[in-house]
Design a protein around this motif. Structure first.
Motif, short mmCIF file in Angstrom:
data_model
loop_
_atom_site.label_atom_id
_atom_site.label_comp_id
_atom_site.label_asym_id
_atom_site.label_seq_id
_atom_site.Cartn_x
_atom_site.Cartn_y
_atom_site.Cartn_z
N LYS A 140 36.41 55.30 36.87
CA LYS A 140 36.12 56.05 36.35
C LYS A 140 35.25 57.47 36.86
CE LYS A 140 36.51 52.68 32.49
NZ LYS A 140 36.01 51.43 31.48
N PRO B 99 35.16 46.35 28.31
CA PRO B 99 35.29 47.63 29.21
C PRO B 99 33.96 48.32 28.72
CG PRO B 99 36.62 46.90 27.61
CD PRO B 99 36.29 45.59 27.89
N THR B 100 33.48 48.98 29.85
CA THR B 100 33.15 50.39 28.52
C THR B 100 33.35 50.92 27.82
OG1 THR B 100 31.09 49.66 30.12
CG2 THR B 100 30.64 51.78 29.12
N LYS C 279 38.00 52.78 46.22
CA LYS C 279 37.80 51.63 44.77
C LYS C 279 38.50 53.43 43.56
CE LYS C 279 34.71 50.19 41.44
NZ LYS C 279 33.50 50.99 40.97
N MET C 280 39.09 52.34 43.05
CA MET C 280 39.28 53.61 41.68
C MET C 280 38.25 53.56 40.83
SD MET C 280 43.09 53.34 39.79
CE MET C 280 43.90 53.85 40.89
N SER D 29 41.60 43.64 37.07
CA SER D 29 40.14 42.08 36.93
C SER D 29 41.03 41.62 35.80
CB SER D 29 38.85 43.10 36.56
OG SER D 29 38.43 43.46 37.57
N TYR D 30 41.33 42.78 34.54
CA TYR D 30 41.54 41.68 32.95
C TYR D 30 43.27 41.15 33.35
CZ TYR D 30 38.30 44.07 31.73
OH TYR D 30 36.47 44.44 31.48
N ASP E 143 32.19 44.72 42.08
CA ASP E 143 30.98 45.50 41.84
C ASP E 143 30.13 44.45 40.86
OD1 ASP E 143 33.45 45.84 39.36
OD2 ASP E 143 32.05 47.64 39.11
N ASN E 144 30.57 43.82 39.48
CA ASN E 144 29.71 43.21 38.52
C ASN E 144 28.40 42.50 39.90
OD1 ASN E 144 32.28 43.47 35.89
ND2 ASN E 144 30.29 45.01 36.83
N HIS F 272 38.64 45.06 44.26
CA HIS F 272 39.21 46.15 43.40
C HIS F 272 40.07 46.62 44.21
CE1 HIS F 272 34.80 47.04 43.26
NE2 HIS F 272 35.94 47.20 41.43
N LEU F 273 41.04 47.30 43.43
CA LEU F 273 42.49 47.58 43.20
C LEU F 273 42.06 49.28 43.82
CD1 LEU F 273 45.13 48.19 42.85
CD2 LEU F 273 44.66 50.33 40.64
N GLY G 29 42.20 49.68 38.05
CA GLY G 29 41.54 49.32 38.85
C GLY G 29 41.30 48.09 38.30
N ASN G 30 40.80 48.86 36.78
CA ASN G 30 39.94 47.97 35.99
C ASN G 30 40.78 46.68 35.40
OD1 ASN G 30 38.65 50.90 34.31
ND2 ASN G 30 37.54 49.45 34.85
N GLY H 296 34.40 42.26 37.26
CA GLY H 296 35.17 42.72 38.95
C GLY H 296 34.03 42.70 39.88
N HIS I 26 41.22 52.42 33.69
CA HIS I 26 42.21 52.39 34.56
C HIS I 26 43.13 51.51 35.41
CE1 HIS I 26 39.70 51.07 38.02
NE2 HIS I 26 38.10 52.26 37.01
P1 AMP Z 1 33.61 48.94 33.16
O1 AMP Z 1 34.46 49.53 31.93
O2 AMP Z 1 33.45 49.70 34.27
O3 AMP Z 1 32.02 48.24 32.97
O4 AMP Z 1 35.27 48.03 34.43
C1 AMP Z 1 35.31 46.81 33.24
C2 AMP Z 1 36.18 46.03 34.82
O5 AMP Z 1 36.71 46.31 35.58
C3 AMP Z 1 34.73 45.62 35.32
O6 AMP Z 1 35.05 43.54 35.20
C4 AMP Z 1 34.60 46.00 36.65
O7 AMP Z 1 33.79 45.38 37.47
C5 AMP Z 1 36.00 45.98 36.58
N1 AMP Z 1 36.68 46.78 38.02
C6 AMP Z 1 35.58 48.20 37.69
N2 AMP Z 1 36.46 49.11 39.23
C7 AMP Z 1 37.27 48.54 39.35
C8 AMP Z 1 38.78 48.45 40.32
N3 AMP Z 1 39.08 49.76 40.92
N4 AMP Z 1 39.29 47.47 40.99
C9 AMP Z 1 39.52 46.21 40.30
N5 AMP Z 1 38.23 46.03 39.26
C10 AMP Z 1 37.55 46.84 38.60
#
Ligand code: AMP
Ligand code: ZN
Length: 472
Positions: free
Chosen positions: A282, A29-30, A279-280, A42-43, A242-243, A272-273, A38-39, A240, A36
């Motif tokens: 941040k 995560p960042t 898309k959910m 993925s995990y 988007d990566n 995505h969720l 959604g993140n 996810g 959230h």
């Molecule tokens: P980030 O903290 O923004 O770098 O995202 C952490 C992880 O969550 C990354 O692998 C993203 O691809 C994934 N991610 C971001 N938004 C969503 C979403 N809505 N649903 C599922 N995974 C997501």
């Protein structure tokens, strides 16, 4: 194990570089805000993948980074530094923000039974490694200096779009469209490896480098951190969807240019969720966290169960109605597993090995098929109604739970009297509405109400005296 691979766009047999061993990397995560749900989808899915590999006998080493520097609000290197924005928002230092949200992330992982990866490394720990990789890329002619930043030169590659899709519009899912053009770039897709001429006078974290004081770009951290712990060859890289672009595309470009050979064989991307607005995310602000779900009375594992009911390669739409349905099904499942545990304790008896092997093979087949969690849950339900003793059922469910991680045998506190009375008045209201619908000959509505109650684990019985209800 069969896996879908974004690189080949096919499901194929998973073959690791070294027999029996898996080198696995997850984009972490960042940490400028709470993760959230959604993140966390993925995990959760990546956790299932790791546990499946272990269940199938692989020795897995999994590494994850924590992005605490360098991730700008657009994945294409423009906008504000997310960490700095978080620090300003909360009147704290960047490191305080990073520390707080890293801990919050770990706490969410624990609540969702997500195993901690073997190595978790913050980007700020690895500045010398980033600088080294960038130096090599410059020496090899894959990088250039412009406007005092260091860029990767994508025109030096035969195929920059190795992750399949050539359609940039589709690829740009993770990139915001308010991208200001960076005139230093020689090619549109070139990306920053090291910023020295920061756009932010007040950039909080800066390090000395051969090119001046500055900070790393976002993509370089995943290449370096994975190589630091997993070596030059990687089996599975996760994230996810988007990566995929530009992050993973850029990771491949710089890693393979640096190494001079293929780097990672399998790419596992979780869809995505979404909520009704899309898309959910941040940055859009339409986020739900595990704590919000808890405040609303949900066990966090209900959310894990909700995710496991669907396939990771399909977008998942979140609604409270859908979550309620998952909660009802989960409660019902737990009632059965806890009862089986009690029966097994009472009855004793040996595990029927032949039955165990049969269902275990079915479970492995399901979960080993590109982590098909909903099929795996079906196998669990089949076990619960199988013609065998409680000891065997308990052993099977326990074994499956090492992958599903739903705490199938933990007895939950029953709902409080207040919550129960709320539920009872809601059910009674629905029964009254159904009666009224029937009176108006609106049988479709009456059936809909019955079905909705059933979804929540409530069965209606029409008797001469009126309608009664019971838990399914
Ligand atoms: P980030 O903290 O923004 O770098 O995202 C952490 C992880 O969550 C990354 O692998 C993203 O691809 C994934 N991610 C971001 N938004 C969503 C979403 N809505 N649903 C599922 N995974 C997501
Ligand atoms: Zn990454």
């Amino acid at each position: 194990m069969k896996l879908y691979n974004t690189m080949t766009r096919r499901v194929s047999e998973f073959v690791p570089n070294e027999p029996g061993k898996v080198a696995m990397y997850t984009c972490g995560p960042t940490v400028y805000h709470f993760a959230h749900i959604g993140n966390l989808r993925s995990y959760i899915c990546e956790d299932v993948l790791e546990k499946t590999l272990r269940y199938l006998g692989y020795d897995v080493k999994r590494v994850m980074n924590i992005t605490d520097v360098g991730h700008l609000s657009s994945d294409a290197d423009t906008g504000e530094d997310k960490m700095l924005a978080g620090a300003k928002r909360e009147h704290k230092t960047v490191m305080e923000i990073a520390d707080f949200y890293t801990k919050a992330f770990f706490s969410d992982m624990e609540k969702l039974n997500i195993k901690m990866p073997d190595v978790v490394e913050p980007a700020t720990n690895c500045i010398p490694e980033f600088i080294h990789m960038i130096e090599v890329l410059l020496e090899k002619g894959y990088a250039y200096k412009a406007g005092e930043n260091i860029y990767f030169d994508t025109s030096k590659l035969d195929n920059y779009y190795v992750l399949g899709n050539q359609n940039e519009d589709e690829l740009m899912v993770g990139v915001r469209d308010d991208v200001e053009e960076d005139t230093n770039k020689r090619n549109k897709n070139d990306f920053v490896l090291w910023f020295t001429k920061s756009k932010f006078e007040d950039q909080a974290l800066k390090w000395d480098s051969p090119w001046g004081v500055g900070y790393p770009g976002w993509h370089i951290e995943c290449s370096c951190i994975s190589m630091k712990h997993l070596g030059e060859y990687m089996d599975i890289h996760c994230g996810g969807v988007d990566n995929i672009f530009p992050h993973h595309t850029n990771e491949i470009a710089q890693s393979e240019a640096y190494l001079g050979h293929k780097w990672c064989n399998y790419w596992y991307h979780v869809h995505h969720l979404n909520d009704r607005e899309g898309k959910m995310s941040k940055s859009k602000g339409n986020i739900l966290t595990v704590s919000v779900l808890e405040e609303k009375g949900y066990d966090p594992l209900v959310y894990r169960f909700f995710c496991l009911q669907s396939h990771y390669r399909k977008p998942l739409e979140f609604s409270y109605e859908a979550l309620d349905n998952a909660a009802a099904a989960f409660t019902k499942l737990l009632r059965r597993t806890v009862q089986i545990k009690k029966d097994a304790e009472k009855e004793g008896g040996d595990i029927d090995r032949a039955v165990f092997e049969e269902y275990d093979a079915r479970f492995k087949e399901a979960i080993g098929n590109d982590t098909n969690t909903s099929m795996a849950l079906t196998v669990l339900y089949d076990v619960l109604k199988a013609d065998t003793n409680a000891a065997t059922k308990k052993a099977l469910a326990e074994s499956f739970d090492s992958v599903l991680s739903l705490d199938l045998f933990r007895e939950r506190e029953e709902k409080s009297a207040e919550e129960d009375s709320e539920l009872v008045s809601w059910i009674e209201e629905q029964i009254a509405l159904r009666k009224a619908a029937k009176k108006e000959k609106n049988f479709a509505e009456a059936d809909r109400i019955r079905a909705e109650l059933l979804d929540r684990g409530i069965v209606l019985r029409d008797t001469r005296e009126g309608t009664t209800w019971e838990r399914a």
